[in-house]
Scaffold this active site. Structure first.
Site, PDB file in Angstrom:
ATOM      1  N   GLY A  70       0.751  -1.248   0.000  1.00  7.73           N
ATOM      2  CA  GLY A  70       0.000   0.000   0.000  1.00  7.73           C
ATOM      3  C   GLY A  70       0.778   1.291   0.000  1.00  7.73           C
ATOM      4  O   GLY A  70       0.169   2.362  -0.138  1.00  7.73           O
TER       5      GLY A  70
ATOM      6  N   GLU B 267       3.882  -6.691   1.892  1.00  8.82           N
ATOM      7  CA  GLU B 267       3.400  -7.104   0.566  1.00  8.82           C
ATOM      8  C   GLU B 267       3.417  -5.920  -0.399  1.00  8.82           C
ATOM      9  O   GLU B 267       2.384  -5.555  -0.960  1.00  8.82           O
ATOM     10  CB  GLU B 267       1.968  -7.642   0.683  1.00  8.82           C
ATOM     11  CG  GLU B 267       1.785  -8.766   1.670  1.00  8.82           C
ATOM     12  CD  GLU B 267       0.326  -8.911   2.124  1.00  8.82           C
ATOM     13  OE1 GLU B 267      -0.585  -8.397   1.443  1.00  8.82           O
ATOM     14  OE2 GLU B 267       0.109  -9.520   3.174  1.00  8.82           O
ATOM     15  N   PRO B 268       4.546  -5.292  -0.595  1.00  8.96           N
ATOM     16  CA  PRO B 268       4.554  -4.119  -1.471  1.00  8.96           C
ATOM     17  C   PRO B 268       4.441  -4.504  -2.947  1.00  8.96           C
ATOM     18  O   PRO B 268       5.020  -5.498  -3.378  1.00  8.96           O
ATOM     19  CB  PRO B 268       5.922  -3.476  -1.187  1.00  8.96           C
ATOM     20  CG  PRO B 268       6.783  -4.606  -0.732  1.00  8.96           C
ATOM     21  CD  PRO B 268       5.884  -5.622  -0.089  1.00  8.96           C
ATOM     22  N   GLY B 269       3.675  -3.752  -3.684  1.00 13.82           N
ATOM     23  CA  GLY B 269       3.568  -3.962  -5.123  1.00 13.82           C
ATOM     24  C   GLY B 269       4.000  -2.701  -5.838  1.00 13.82           C
ATOM     25  O   GLY B 269       5.106  -2.589  -6.366  1.00 13.82           O
ATOM     26  N   ARG B 270       3.126  -1.688  -5.777  1.00 15.23           N
ATOM     27  CA  ARG B 270       3.355  -0.437  -6.503  1.00 15.23           C
ATOM     28  C   ARG B 270       4.715   0.203  -6.183  1.00 15.23           C
ATOM     29  O   ARG B 270       5.419   0.654  -7.083  1.00 15.23           O
ATOM     30  CB  ARG B 270       2.246   0.555  -6.119  1.00 15.23           C
ATOM     31  CG  ARG B 270       2.278   1.849  -6.892  1.00 15.23           C
ATOM     32  CD  ARG B 270       1.341   2.891  -6.264  1.00 15.23           C
ATOM     33  NE  ARG B 270       0.068   2.381  -5.882  1.00 15.23           N
ATOM     34  CZ  ARG B 270      -1.026   2.396  -6.659  1.00 15.23           C
ATOM     35  NH1 ARG B 270      -0.958   2.928  -7.860  1.00 15.23           N
ATOM     36  NH2 ARG B 270      -2.169   1.902  -6.224  1.00 15.23           N
TER      37      ARG B 270
ATOM     38  N   ARG C 168      -5.418   3.130 -15.820  1.00 12.32           N
ATOM     39  CA  ARG C 168      -5.476   3.878 -14.559  1.00 12.32           C
ATOM     40  C   ARG C 168      -6.057   5.300 -14.717  1.00 12.32           C
ATOM     41  O   ARG C 168      -6.902   5.699 -13.918  1.00 12.32           O
ATOM     42  CB  ARG C 168      -4.102   3.932 -13.882  1.00 12.32           C
ATOM     43  CG  ARG C 168      -3.545   2.536 -13.545  1.00 12.32           C
ATOM     44  CD  ARG C 168      -2.347   2.593 -12.611  1.00 12.32           C
ATOM     45  NE  ARG C 168      -2.752   2.969 -11.283  1.00 12.32           N
ATOM     46  CZ  ARG C 168      -2.586   4.155 -10.776  1.00 12.32           C
ATOM     47  NH1 ARG C 168      -1.982   5.096 -11.459  1.00 12.32           N
ATOM     48  NH2 ARG C 168      -3.017   4.409  -9.562  1.00 12.32           N
TER      49      ARG C 168
ATOM     50  N   TYR D  69      -9.386   5.546 -12.562  1.00 13.04           N
ATOM     51  CA  TYR D  69      -9.262   6.253 -11.281  1.00 13.04           C
ATOM     52  C   TYR D  69      -9.005   7.746 -11.448  1.00 13.04           C
ATOM     53  O   TYR D  69      -8.701   8.423 -10.477  1.00 13.04           O
ATOM     54  CB  TYR D  69      -8.086   5.699 -10.456  1.00 13.04           C
ATOM     55  CG  TYR D  69      -7.970   4.211 -10.355  1.00 13.04           C
ATOM     56  CD1 TYR D  69      -8.918   3.457  -9.661  1.00 13.04           C
ATOM     57  CD2 TYR D  69      -6.893   3.539 -10.927  1.00 13.04           C
ATOM     58  CE1 TYR D  69      -8.792   2.087  -9.551  1.00 13.04           C
ATOM     59  CE2 TYR D  69      -6.751   2.165 -10.811  1.00 13.04           C
ATOM     60  CZ  TYR D  69      -7.713   1.446 -10.134  1.00 13.04           C
ATOM     61  OH  TYR D  69      -7.573   0.095 -10.022  1.00 13.04           O
TER      62      TYR D  69
ATOM     63  N   CYS E  22     -12.583   3.799 -28.897  1.00 10.16           N
ATOM     64  CA  CYS E  22     -13.842   4.495 -29.126  1.00 10.16           C
ATOM     65  C   CYS E  22     -14.586   4.772 -27.826  1.00 10.16           C
ATOM     66  O   CYS E  22     -15.666   4.207 -27.595  1.00 10.16           O
ATOM     67  CB  CYS E  22     -14.728   3.664 -30.040  1.00 10.16           C
ATOM     68  SG  CYS E  22     -13.824   3.056 -31.437  1.00 10.16           S
TER      69      CYS E  22
ATOM     70  N   TYR F 111       0.370  -1.944 -12.096  1.00 15.87           N
ATOM     71  CA  TYR F 111      -1.024  -1.913 -12.520  1.00 15.87           C
ATOM     72  C   TYR F 111      -1.161  -1.304 -13.920  1.00 15.87           C
ATOM     73  O   TYR F 111      -2.145  -0.650 -14.229  1.00 15.87           O
ATOM     74  CB  TYR F 111      -1.900  -1.183 -11.491  1.00 15.87           C
ATOM     75  CG  TYR F 111      -1.720  -1.745 -10.101  1.00 15.87           C
ATOM     76  CD1 TYR F 111      -2.196  -3.000  -9.773  1.00 15.87           C
ATOM     77  CD2 TYR F 111      -1.016  -1.037  -9.123  1.00 15.87           C
ATOM     78  CE1 TYR F 111      -1.993  -3.540  -8.510  1.00 15.87           C
ATOM     79  CE2 TYR F 111      -0.810  -1.570  -7.854  1.00 15.87           C
ATOM     80  CZ  TYR F 111      -1.299  -2.819  -7.556  1.00 15.87           C
ATOM     81  OH  TYR F 111      -1.094  -3.348  -6.311  1.00 15.87           O
TER      82      TYR F 111
HETATM   83  N1  LLP Z   1      -1.587  -6.971  -0.553  1.00 19.61           N
HETATM   84  C1  LLP Z   1      -2.889  -7.086  -0.861  1.00 19.61           C
HETATM   85  C2  LLP Z   1      -3.720  -8.040  -0.121  1.00 19.61           C
HETATM   86  C3  LLP Z   1      -3.441  -6.292  -1.863  1.00 19.61           C
HETATM   87  O1  LLP Z   1      -4.725  -6.390  -2.159  1.00 19.61           O
HETATM   88  C4  LLP Z   1      -2.613  -5.373  -2.570  1.00 19.61           C
HETATM   89  C5  LLP Z   1      -3.156  -4.530  -3.626  1.00 19.61           C
HETATM   90  C6  LLP Z   1      -1.249  -5.315  -2.229  1.00 19.61           C
HETATM   91  C7  LLP Z   1      -0.779  -6.125  -1.207  1.00 19.61           C
HETATM   92  C8  LLP Z   1      -0.287  -4.403  -2.922  1.00 19.61           C
HETATM   93  O2  LLP Z   1      -0.602  -3.065  -2.744  1.00 19.61           O
HETATM   94  P1  LLP Z   1       0.394  -1.932  -3.313  1.00 19.61           P
HETATM   95  O3  LLP Z   1       1.691  -2.014  -2.528  1.00 19.61           O
HETATM   96  O4  LLP Z   1       0.617  -2.196  -4.744  1.00 19.61           O
HETATM   97  O5  LLP Z   1      -0.339  -0.659  -3.081  1.00 19.61           O
HETATM   98  N2  LLP Z   1      -5.210  -1.187  -9.445  1.00 19.61           N
HETATM   99  C9  LLP Z   1      -5.027  -0.173  -8.434  1.00 19.61           C
HETATM  100  C10 LLP Z   1      -4.367  -0.728  -7.189  1.00 19.61           C
HETATM  101  C11 LLP Z   1      -5.097  -1.911  -6.603  1.00 19.61           C
HETATM  102  C12 LLP Z   1      -4.422  -2.497  -5.393  1.00 19.61           C
HETATM  103  C13 LLP Z   1      -5.012  -3.804  -5.041  1.00 19.61           C
HETATM  104  N3  LLP Z   1      -4.386  -4.472  -3.943  1.00 19.61           N
HETATM  105  C14 LLP Z   1      -4.244   0.980  -9.025  1.00 19.61           C
HETATM  106  O6  LLP Z   1      -3.888   0.920 -10.192  1.00 19.61           O
HETATM  107  O7  LLP Z   1      -4.011   1.994  -8.365  1.00 19.61           O
END
Ligand code: LLP
Length: 416
Positions: free
Chosen positions: A242, A276-279, A315, A319, A345, A374
């Site tokens: 997050g 659990e970092p993604g972004r 995105r 959003y 379109c 994403y």
């Molecule tokens: N853990 C869980 C359980 C999650 O649901 C998520 C993201 C993460 C970790 C990773 O979160 P991050 O570090 O990436 O913020 N599509 C949206 C973001 C959706 C996030 C969903 N869950 C966007 O493009 O902003």
């Protein structure tokens, strides 16, 4: 110009990791995604190094970017993984990620998916419903395994982000409120096919301050103490993902700063911290390269029509999110306020609206920044547009790590 720190300008053009984006566009064609190995590795290492004083496990949330080459980069620096589907587990296995240290999050895990993950002996499942616990116990029994269990807590915290990506409020579908969670823990504790291991929360995404994470962490630690007092001991605590990144003028804490705060709070708890970092790992490490097709002045607006569209990067449309857009080769001329739009379109097909942009002309290349998270994973074939190629750059050069889909790919598996 407001542009990512990782961009270098040489003779009026952008280099990334020393590689010329113009050459990459020529090799891969446009639109295409480009990922920067060093930027991805640096974000991962920032977390890892700043957590070195405590036991920890970084489970990269691969939903942000599940391309095989990106997974391999993360596997090589020692990352584990957070999966949300059987398909992600399959990819993680194929990319060489250590799935025995993987965790499985999802509000609706299907029976087949649970079984695949039980067979793969992942570390634990983040349980989000009482029925899920029963199903998991049955599957573990059938497979002759003991499945690790954690419960996803809904801590009812407002992370102050976009409503679609806030997940830790009581009105959201995710997790269990503390009282329900306690019941699930008590049941799980009595089931021989399950081993209670952890507690987890994920309160949302693109969160730009540390406080909501700390509030959530405090609630998890409070619950952990309650469980401990009932004789239910935990080994792991996951704070979810997050952490936000800078898309425009946000000023989020760095991964290192956030990790420092977590390490301080987690010291002396006896728990292994999971993140659990993604972004924040892959977001700044990716761009969408797109070429200007036409510049159209209407009585009301100036449109820069590019070959990338909402199906490639959804995105902004979904959003209203902001991505910096930078011309790859700077040219002389007046800046202007424009909408950068794609060929799809739909009026909602835009990459930027009312954006002050330097002068651009048809044929110019644009870098849509911070698109590593994403971006590709949320892309689609809408308008029968083939999915994009992906390129990985590092200091040694660049290579195409996924080819553009062909028209034949578009109809594969279909019958008349
Ligand atoms: N853990 C869980 C359980 C999650 O649901 C998520 C993201 C993460 C970790 C990773 O979160 P991050 O570090 O990436 O913020 N599509 C949206 C973001 C959706 C996030 C969903 N869950 C966007 O493009 O902003």
């Amino acid at each position: 110009m407001n542009m990512p720190k990782s961009f270098e300008i040489q003779d009026g053009r952008i280099l990334w990791s020393g590689q010329d984006l113009t050459q990459i566009a020529e090799a891969a064609g446009t639109p295409c995604y480009v990922y920067n190995q060093s930027v991805i590795e640096e974000s991962y290492r920032a977390y890892d190094e700043h957590l070195s004083s405590i036991p920890h496990l970084i489970c990269y949330a691969m939903k942000a970017n599940s391309s095989m080459a990106v997974l391999k980069v993360l596997a090589d620096v020692g990352s584990s993984v957070d999966v949300v589907s059987g398909g992600e587990l399959f990819r993680a296995q194929k990319a060489g990620l250590p799935v025995k240290k993987a965790i499985f999050s999802s509000v609706g895990k299907g029976e087949d998916e649970l079984r695949e993950a039980v067979r793969a002996e992942i570390l634990f499942f983040n349980i989000e419903a009482a029925e899920e616990l029963d199903l998991l116990a049955r599957i573990a029994e059938e497979e002759g395994k003991v499945a690790g269990v954690s419960v996803r807590i809904n801590p009812d915290i407002d992370p102050g982000t976009h409503p679609y990506i806030s997940t830790g409020l009581e009105m959201n579908k995710f997790g269990l409120v503390p009282d329900q969670a306690l019941d699930v823990y008590r049941r799980a504790f009595r089931m021989p096919q399950l081993k209670v291991l952890g507690i987890q929360a994920h309160i949302g995404s693109q969160i730009c301050s540390i406080q909501p994470f700390m509030d959530s962490l405090d609630r998890l630690l409070f619950l952990r103490d309650k469980l401990e007092s009932e004789g239910i001991s935990l080994q792991y605590l996951s704070v979810g993902g997050g952490l936000g990144i800078q898309y425009n003028d946000e000023n989020p804490p760095s991964p290192g700063d956030y990790a420092d705060a977590l390490a301080k709070r987690m010291q002396d708890t006896g728990l292994t911290l999971i993140m659990e970092p993604g972004r924040s790992i892959v977001g700044p490490g990716g761009i969408l390269l797109t070429r200007v097709l036409y510049c159209k002045q209407t009585p009301r607006k100036r449109f820069v029509i590019v070959d990338g569209a909402m199906n490639d990067l959804v995105r902004p449309s979904l959003y209203k999110s902001y991505h910096r857009i930078v011309p790859v080769v700077l040219r002389e001329g007046q800046s202007a306020k424009v909408d950068v739009v794609g060929p799809v379109c739909e009026t909602g097909d835009f990459l930027a609206q009312d954006r002050e942009m330097p002068s651009v002309q048809p044929g110019d290349l644009l870098a849509v920044c911070d698109a590593g998270a994403y971006g590709y994973t949320m892309s689609s074939n809408y308008n029968s547009r083939p999915k994009l190629p992906e390129v990985l750059v590092n200091k040694k050069g660049f290579r195409i790590v996924r080819t553009r889909q062909t028209y034949e790919d578009l109809i594969a598996g279909e019958s008349l």
